[in-house]
Write a protein that holds these residues in place. Structure first.
Motif, PDB file in Angstrom:
ATOM      1  N   ARG A  89     -10.005   6.045  11.195  1.00 36.08           N
ATOM      2  CA  ARG A  89      -8.687   5.468  10.943  1.00 36.08           C
ATOM      3  C   ARG A  89      -8.804   4.132  10.215  1.00 36.08           C
ATOM      4  O   ARG A  89      -8.002   3.840   9.316  1.00 36.08           O
ATOM      5  N   LEU A  90      -9.798   3.338  10.592  1.00 38.77           N
ATOM      6  CA  LEU A  90      -9.986   2.064   9.914  1.00 38.77           C
ATOM      7  C   LEU A  90     -10.425   2.275   8.468  1.00 38.77           C
ATOM      8  O   LEU A  90      -9.976   1.556   7.566  1.00 38.77           O
ATOM      9  N   TRP A 148      -8.949   1.854   2.673  1.00 40.91           N
ATOM     10  CA  TRP A 148      -8.835   2.347   1.295  1.00 40.91           C
ATOM     11  C   TRP A 148      -7.406   2.680   0.915  1.00 40.91           C
ATOM     12  O   TRP A 148      -7.046   2.614  -0.261  1.00 40.91           O
ATOM     13  N   LEU A 149      -6.578   3.011   1.904  1.00 39.83           N
ATOM     14  CA  LEU A 149      -5.161   3.192   1.611  1.00 39.83           C
ATOM     15  C   LEU A 149      -4.528   1.848   1.251  1.00 39.83           C
ATOM     16  O   LEU A 149      -3.724   1.762   0.316  1.00 39.83           O
ATOM     17  N   ALA A 191      -5.519   1.070  -2.264  1.00 46.29           N
ATOM     18  CA  ALA A 191      -4.725   1.814  -3.248  1.00 46.29           C
ATOM     19  C   ALA A 191      -3.337   1.208  -3.405  1.00 46.29           C
ATOM     20  O   ALA A 191      -2.822   1.068  -4.527  1.00 46.29           O
ATOM     21  N   ILE A 192      -2.720   0.813  -2.297  1.00 48.20           N
ATOM     22  CA  ILE A 192      -1.384   0.201  -2.356  1.00 48.20           C
ATOM     23  C   ILE A 192      -1.440  -1.138  -3.076  1.00 48.20           C
ATOM     24  O   ILE A 192      -0.575  -1.465  -3.898  1.00 48.20           O
ATOM     25  N   ALA A 193      -2.488  -1.931  -2.777  1.00 53.48           N
ATOM     26  CA  ALA A 193      -2.632  -3.227  -3.446  1.00 53.48           C
ATOM     27  C   ALA A 193      -2.801  -3.054  -4.950  1.00 53.48           C
ATOM     28  O   ALA A 193      -2.207  -3.800  -5.741  1.00 53.48           O
ATOM     29  N   CYS A 194      -3.600  -2.060  -5.356  1.00 50.51           N
ATOM     30  CA  CYS A 194      -3.777  -1.801  -6.789  1.00 50.51           C
ATOM     31  C   CYS A 194      -2.477  -1.331  -7.423  1.00 50.51           C
ATOM     32  O   CYS A 194      -2.160  -1.697  -8.560  1.00 50.51           O
ATOM     33  N   LEU A 195      -1.707  -0.501  -6.686  1.00 57.29           N
ATOM     34  CA  LEU A 195      -0.436  -0.020  -7.210  1.00 57.29           C
ATOM     35  C   LEU A 195       0.531  -1.171  -7.432  1.00 57.29           C
ATOM     36  O   LEU A 195       1.180  -1.263  -8.483  1.00 57.29           O
ATOM     37  N   VAL A 196       0.614  -2.074  -6.470  1.00 53.02           N
ATOM     38  CA  VAL A 196       1.488  -3.239  -6.620  1.00 53.02           C
ATOM     39  C   VAL A 196       0.977  -4.148  -7.722  1.00 53.02           C
ATOM     40  O   VAL A 196       1.741  -4.711  -8.498  1.00 53.02           O
TER      41      VAL A 196
END
Length: 198
Positions: free
Chosen positions: A176-177, A182-183, A186-191
């Motif tokens: 889970r960690l 990595w999720l 991915a969100i940080a890169c998307l923003v």
């Protein structure tokens, strides 16, 4: 027949490698340096426009890096006090190198020190006696700060992760960690890259 005003030729729609490289560079150079802007804005608003206070922030961040490296050398190398001081002297000679004396006169250099301060602090936290969940939360928060401080701050995710979870057995035991890390990346890169405009 007349062509539409915004019509392009077939060849012009395909960017050259050089143009693509320049576009990629502009994307990284326009990075939303949010933490560094906040730091500089606070310094300016509280002291009037004075680059010396931004220089002071850069110096304090460099000191944080130096302290973190000294602590990490003690925890990882396990050397004597004399050897530790010798390693610290070499590290400080690199960090506070007089070769880059002119960089210390630029207040904007604060954005360069934030990612490395975040990385060394996170690695130091990884070697602490805190619980894994606490380490994960601190490292994740520093990852966000590093990512939105400067372009090379995005490397934080790949550098800190193997220190936080050093083996594949840790990965399997804390899936889970791993997924959350990595999720979040991915969100940080998307923003980070969302709605980019030339």
């Amino acid at each position: 027949a007349p062509r539409p005003k915004n019509a392009r030729t077939s060849g012009s729609s395909l960017p050259t490698p050089a143009a693509a490289s320049c576009t990629a560079f502009r994307m990284f150079s326009r990075v939303a340096v949010l933490p560094s802007r906040l730091a500089c804005s606070l310094a300016v608003s509280s002291t009037n426009p004075n680059v010396r206070y931004e220089m002071l922030i850069s110096f304090l961040l460099a000191c944080i890096v130096a302290v973190n490296l000294y602590r990490l050398s003690h925890l990882t190398v396990g050397s004597s006090l004399l050897q530790g001081l010798f390693l610290a002297a070499i590290a400080n000679l690199i960090i506070f190198s007089p070769v880059q004396w002119d960089n210390w006169l630029w207040g904007i250099q604060v954005v360069v020190f934030i990612p490395i301060a975040c990385i060394t602090t996170a690695i130091s936290v990884c070697y602490s006696q805190l619980s894994l969940n606490t380490k994960f939360g601190i490292c994740l928060g520093l990852a966000i700060v590093s990512t939105f401080s400067y372009a090379n701050g995005i490397l934080y995710w790949a550098i800190v992760f193997p220190v936080l979870l050093p083996s594949w057995r840790n990965w399997l035991a804390h899936q889970r960690l791993v997924l959350a890390w990595w999720l979040s990346f991915a969100i940080a890169c998307l923003v980070y890259f969302y709605n980019y405009q030339k």
